[in-house]
Design an enzyme around this catalytic site. Structure first.
Site, mmCIF file in Angstrom:
data_model
loop_
_atom_site.group_PDB
_atom_site.id
_atom_site.type_symbol
_atom_site.label_atom_id
_atom_site.label_comp_id
_atom_site.label_asym_id
_atom_site.label_seq_id
_atom_site.Cartn_x
_atom_site.Cartn_y
_atom_site.Cartn_z
ATOM 1 N N ARG A 1 0.878 -1.067 -0.004
ATOM 2 C CA ARG A 1 -0.102 -0.120 0.065
ATOM 3 C C ARG A 1 0.750 1.293 -0.123
ATOM 4 O O ARG A 1 1.693 1.433 0.730
ATOM 5 C CB ARG A 1 -0.910 -0.141 1.256
ATOM 6 N N GLU B 1 2.580 -5.683 -6.765
ATOM 7 C CA GLU B 1 1.229 -4.848 -6.774
ATOM 8 C C GLU B 1 1.566 -3.555 -6.067
ATOM 9 O O GLU B 1 1.476 -3.950 -4.741
ATOM 10 C CB GLU B 1 0.167 -5.706 -6.393
ATOM 11 N N ASN C 1 -4.921 3.731 -2.219
ATOM 12 C CA ASN C 1 -6.349 3.931 -1.634
ATOM 13 C C ASN C 1 -6.607 5.295 -1.619
ATOM 14 O O ASN C 1 -5.780 5.868 -0.848
ATOM 15 C CB ASN C 1 -6.668 3.451 -0.481
ATOM 16 N N HIS D 1 10.962 -7.548 4.377
ATOM 17 C CA HIS D 1 11.395 -6.563 3.097
ATOM 18 C C HIS D 1 11.079 -7.673 1.976
ATOM 19 O O HIS D 1 10.716 -8.792 1.965
ATOM 20 C CB HIS D 1 12.993 -6.310 3.369
ATOM 21 N N GLU E 1 15.901 -5.584 0.041
ATOM 22 C CA GLU E 1 17.251 -6.211 -0.051
ATOM 23 C C GLU E 1 17.539 -6.572 -1.255
ATOM 24 O O GLU E 1 16.766 -7.185 -2.269
ATOM 25 C CB GLU E 1 17.208 -7.320 0.896
#
Length: 129
Positions: A3, A50, A54, A68, A116
């Site tokens: 997000r 992805e 929002n 990570h 990383e």
């Protein structure tokens, strides 16, 4: 899926700094969110990330469960130089892990997610230095 608080900023980081491609982007007017998929190749060939925005939300608490994302690279030193030249935030310079020989580095994206970088011997996918 990550997000993000600013989709354009996140896409710029993953494409301009890490060298991924924006594979597709979709707005959902009804539920007020936008999805963007980034990666080094289509998901039929590799995993992709992805990015979810929002609408109206500019930040998130990351929590303690997420660690990570890890990306294998051909030349970790050249990759870090490229990231640095594109104003990326390297939070751990490349070098061997403590007590081992695998070389790693860490980068932080604009939303604070850790990435990383792992030196891969003979790797053919991922960031190119």
């Amino acid at each position: 899926m990550l997000r993000v608080g600013d989709l354009d900023r996140a896409i710029a980081f993953y494409t301009d700094v890490l060298g991924m491609k924006l594979l597709r982007k979709h707005d959902n007017e009804k539920y007020q969110y936008t999805l963007a998929f980034v990666g080094y190749a289509d998901e039929s060939e590799q995993a992709v990330i992805e990015l979810t925005y929002n609408w109206g939300t500019d930040s998130y608490d990351q929590g303690t469960a997420f660690g990570h994302i890890a990306i294998g690279v051909d030349d970790i030193y050249a990759t870090c130089n490229t990231i640095r030249a594109n104003n990326g935030n390297i939070t751990r310079e490349p070098g061997p892990v403590l007590g081992g020989s695998t070389e790693i580095a860490f980068v932080t994206d604009p939303d604070g997610y850790k990435i990383e970088l792992i030196q891969m011997k003979g790797a053919t996918k991922g960031l190119k230095g």
